[in-house]
Motif scaffolding. Structure first.
Motif, PDB file in Angstrom:
ATOM      1  N   ALA A 145       0.720  -0.968  -0.126  1.00 24.06           N
ATOM      2  CA  ALA A 145       0.214   0.148   0.292  1.00 24.06           C
ATOM      3  C   ALA A 145       1.120   1.343   0.016  1.00 24.06           C
ATOM      4  O   ALA A 145       1.702   1.789   0.691  1.00 24.06           O
ATOM      5  CB  ALA A 145      -1.315  -0.420   1.483  1.00 24.06           C
ATOM      6  N   LYS A 174      -1.965   5.249  -3.919  1.00 24.51           N
ATOM      7  CA  LYS A 174      -3.228   6.557  -4.580  1.00 24.51           C
ATOM      8  C   LYS A 174      -2.104   7.566  -4.185  1.00 24.51           C
ATOM      9  O   LYS A 174      -1.216   7.882  -3.810  1.00 24.51           O
ATOM     10  CB  LYS A 174      -3.319   6.331  -2.719  1.00 24.51           C
ATOM     11  N   CYS A 194      -1.938  13.825   4.575  1.00 21.61           N
ATOM     12  CA  CYS A 194      -2.788  12.293   5.204  1.00 21.61           C
ATOM     13  C   CYS A 194      -4.164  13.095   4.753  1.00 21.61           C
ATOM     14  O   CYS A 194      -4.926  11.910   5.388  1.00 21.61           O
ATOM     15  CB  CYS A 194      -2.333  12.355   7.002  1.00 21.61           C
ATOM     16  N   TYR A 230      -7.048  10.547   4.085  1.00 20.00           N
ATOM     17  CA  TYR A 230      -6.788   8.886   4.378  1.00 20.00           C
ATOM     18  C   TYR A 230      -6.235   8.882   5.749  1.00 20.00           C
ATOM     19  O   TYR A 230      -5.835   7.923   6.451  1.00 20.00           O
ATOM     20  CB  TYR A 230      -5.505   9.117   3.374  1.00 20.00           C
ATOM     21  N   GLU A 275      -6.748   5.308   7.735  1.00 23.14           N
ATOM     22  CA  GLU A 275      -5.437   4.061   5.945  1.00 23.14           C
ATOM     23  C   GLU A 275      -4.298   4.295   6.517  1.00 23.14           C
ATOM     24  O   GLU A 275      -3.588   5.577   6.932  1.00 23.14           O
ATOM     25  CB  GLU A 275      -5.257   5.140   5.470  1.00 23.14           C
ATOM     26  N   THR A 276      -3.316   3.199   7.172  1.00 21.58           N
ATOM     27  CA  THR A 276      -2.105   3.491   7.377  1.00 21.58           C
ATOM     28  C   THR A 276      -1.382   2.257   5.993  1.00 21.58           C
ATOM     29  O   THR A 276      -2.103   2.256   5.026  1.00 21.58           O
ATOM     30  CB  THR A 276      -1.919   2.771   8.548  1.00 21.58           C
ATOM     31  N   PHE A 277      -0.259   3.276   5.434  1.00 23.86           N
ATOM     32  CA  PHE A 277       0.150   2.560   4.326  1.00 23.86           C
ATOM     33  C   PHE A 277       1.736   2.091   4.674  1.00 23.86           C
ATOM     34  O   PHE A 277       2.784   1.937   5.726  1.00 23.86           O
ATOM     35  CB  PHE A 277       0.673   4.120   3.367  1.00 23.86           C
TER      36      PHE A 277
END
Lengths: 347, 329
Positions: B137, B160, B170, B173, B176-178
């Motif tokens: 991700a 993304k 951020c 998002y 969400e974690t990437f």
């Protein structure tokens, strides 16, 4: 929990291990054994023994075995029977029988961990190489060519490493075993072996050169040269795969002479032009590694296995056996090479 | 920690044709006063990398922006500097930004695709996919890369893209974690470079990777040409980190360096071009001799040497968010 650690054999490797262990807050070296009564004072609150049997009677959780090849197996077996986790330097004894004896002791003490010091697997250059090979981006291995060589020294002929009764073999078993282990690590198990084992220069009873050609069942070929007459210290492994190649050069060592302070990994993809003609010199990328954290990582893994009660991954006894078996098959592959006679401690 | 050396053979003019660069810089010079009025500019009291308050030397660009060299870590930074708000406005509305997009990027698209974008994609693949992390991700916060996002998609990773508001990327998002955040040639043009790093820290899960590329203050062409380094200009270059500076900065923000390399290809070429175009340039006679009179091979080897010892002005960094999930401050 604080783990009480004993070190048997307080030469170069014993002292090195001690230095690393001392950086772990949950490890404490409480006992050291060396045959030299006047070994360097290891520190206060540490009991000193000259007989490993005495050390093994002490209240210890872990034992590091840093002794010559002839006595390591007996010590490992005794330590396991004495309910200690054991870390043993490579080579794992002198023969495959030695390793089997240690494995039997391990199996009869299932809660204990046994790990062998195939330290090269923890070097950044090796980890990176393994990661690239396993990712499949360069395809399958076709062949490998490895050189691990050193120059010996004025005292080389008198070193215990070259006393066959103690060492069990020469440069191949002492240093080349790392390259043998890495060939297995990257390519799998080798079945067909040709070898020329020679004593070319040094006045010793073991080999000072080994030239080896090996093939796996899937036709991966490894050429290997282990040498004690390599006047320039060299660690070089070329791995050619279907889609490119990897060239490993230099390994960070205590002497800092196998790469002058760096490990380099050259990576390239094979290139053909539109007519299918090969570019003789494809673009290469080189990764340099300048820090050696292998000793810490090796001990990290060992300690974590003990704490979590998980299987040893690198340097496990079955791996040690396979590598030792391969070394022995290399010796046996040269019919003209006379095996050394062994004597040592009964296991 | 890794240091990567890449052998390649492209030239500065392929990605920055001199005439286009000259026009771009001319536009910048004519517009900076309008977009960055002195009253809005922010004074930095300390080096953005290491916090040191002393400087070695400085030079001025466009008669209003002063570049200071940190005495401690040799990072070079502009102070007073534009606010992030004014920077956003500049990149959205200025003729210079439009010129860059429509001329420089458009006309060098092919060379950039081959020499810059493809390599970036390969870099990420090497670091992340090599570790069998097949469902990566990734959040990319590189505005100029929008047109090249297809190459990232080809990696088969979940990608993304954050919008221009990279100060707080951020946004949108939350929750969400990437596994990876990429910002190519972004950190040098931010009013607050720290905001990028802290935002990345927020966006990444433990062990997540931050990929950065930037111009290094300690690179060969920057150090040799210094105030004549024509490719350093505001507002695109407000922060030129040194290797030591960026390492310190990332460490303080809870990252550990995995790679720090300067795989630049252009330093020697840039200096040589300046020497050839400005015969009166005051520069070491030896360097002049080396770069003008000796064989092409010597220049190639010098460039490789610069890479090997982290002395090129193109720097790339991979930093891993510490697994304890805490920054050092």
């Amino acid at each position: 929990m604080i783990y009480k650690v004993g070190i048997i054999g307080y030469g170069k490797m014993g002292k090195l291990r001690h230095r690393i262990i001392a950086t772990y807050p949950d490890l404490r070296v409480t006992a050291i054994c060396d045959v030299e009564e006047h070994a360097e004072a290891p520190g206060k609150d540490i009991c000193f023994f000259t007989d490993y049997r005495q050390l093994l009677k002490a209240d210890l959780d872990i034992v590091f075995v840093c002794t010559p090849n002839s006595i390591s197996p007996a010590i490992v077996v005794a330590a396991l029977q004495g309910k200690k986790h054991v870390f043993c330097e490579k080579p794992p004894g002198r023969t495959r029988d030695d390793v089997q004896a240690m494995i039997r002791a391990e199996k009869s003490n299932p809660g204990l961990k046994l790990k062998f010091g195939f330290n090269h697997r923890y070097h950044e250059i090796i980890k990176e190489t393994k990661s690239i090979i396993d990712s499949g981006v360069l395809g399958d291995i076709l062949w490998m060519r490895g050189v691990y060589g050193k120059a010996g020294s004025q005292t080389f002929e008198k070193e215990w490493r070259n006393d066959p009764a103690i060492s069990g073999g020469g440069i191949l078993l002492d240093q080349g075993i790392h390259m043998v282990d890495l060939c297995r690590y990257f390519a799998g198990e080798f079945k067909d072996i040709s070898a020329m084992i020679t004593r070319s220069y040094w006045n010793i009873d073991v080999e000072d050169n080994a030239f080896v050609l090996m093939k796996t069942d899937s036709n991966k070929v490894a050429m290997l040269h282990s040498s004690a007459t390599h006047w320039k210290h060299t660690f070089r492994l070329e791995i050619f795969l279907k889609e490119g190649y990897l060239i490993l050069e230099g390994i960070l060592s205590q002497t800092n002479t196998y790469g002058q302070g760096k490990e380099s990994l050259k990576i390239a993809r094979k290139r053909m032009d539109l007519q299918g003609k090969a570019f003789g010199n494809p673009k290469e990328e080189v990764i340099y590694f300048t820090q050696d954290t292998s000793w810490e990582m090796e001990i990290d893994e060992f300690i974590n296995c003990i704490k979590a009660d998980t299987a040893v991954r690198q340097g496990a006894s079955w791996e040690a056996y396979e590598t030792m078996d391969l070394v022995q098959r290399i010796y046996e592959a040269d019919a003209s090479w006379k095996p050394v006679s062994l004597k040592g401690e009964e296991i | 920690m890794k240091n990567v050396v890449i052998y390649d053979d492209f030239k500065e003019y392929e990605v920055r044709p001199p005439q286009l660069l000259k026009e771009y810089v001319g536009l910048l010079e004519s517009e900076v006063g309008q977009f960055f009025p002195a009253k809005d500019n922010i004074v930095l009291k300390e080096c953005p990398a290491c916090g040191c308050r002393e400087e070695n030397r400085s030079f001025v660009r466009f008669k209003m922006f002063v570049y200071h060299e940190c005495r401690e870590c040799l990072t070079v930074y502009v102070s007073p500097r534009p606010s992030q708000q004014n920077l956003e406005r500049f990149y959205a509305e200025s003729r210079a930004a439009k010129f860059w997009e429509e001329n420089m990027l458009a006309k060098t698209e092919e060379a950039r695709a081959e020499h810059l974008f493809a390599k970036r994609a390969q870099w990420i693949e090497d670091i992340c996919l090599g570790r069998q992390n097949k469902k990566l991700a990734l959040l990319d916060v590189t505005p100029a890369l929008r047109s090249k996002r297809e190459q990232f998609k080809q990696l088969g990773v979940l990608t993304k893209f954050a919008d221009r508001d990279i100060g707080d990327f951020c946004k949108g998002y939350e929750g969400e974690t990437f596994e990876a955040v990429t910002a190519f040639d972004v950190i040098g043009s931010l009013s607050s470079p720290l905001s990028l790093i802290t935002s990345a820290h927020k966006a990444l899960g433990p062990g997540g990777m931050l990929f950065l590329s930037m111009t290094a203050s300690t690179g060969f062409d920057i150090q040799v040409l210094w105030d004549r380094a024509a490719r350093i200009f505001p507002p695109d270059h407000l922060n030129l980190f040194s290797p030591e500076g960026i390492e310190k900065c990332l460490n303080r923000q809870g990252f550990e360096l995995i790679e720090l390399s300067t795989p630049g290809q252009l330093d020697v070429d840039i200096v040589r071009n300046v020497i050839e175009n400005e015969p009166d340039l005051k520069i070491s006679p030896f360097l002049k001799y080396l770069l003008q009179k000796r064989e092409e091979e010597s220049r190639q080897e010098l460039q490789e040497f610069l890479q090997r010892f982290k002395l090129s002005s193109y720097m790339r960094v991979v930093a891993q968010k510490r697994k304890d999930n805490e920054s050092a401050i």
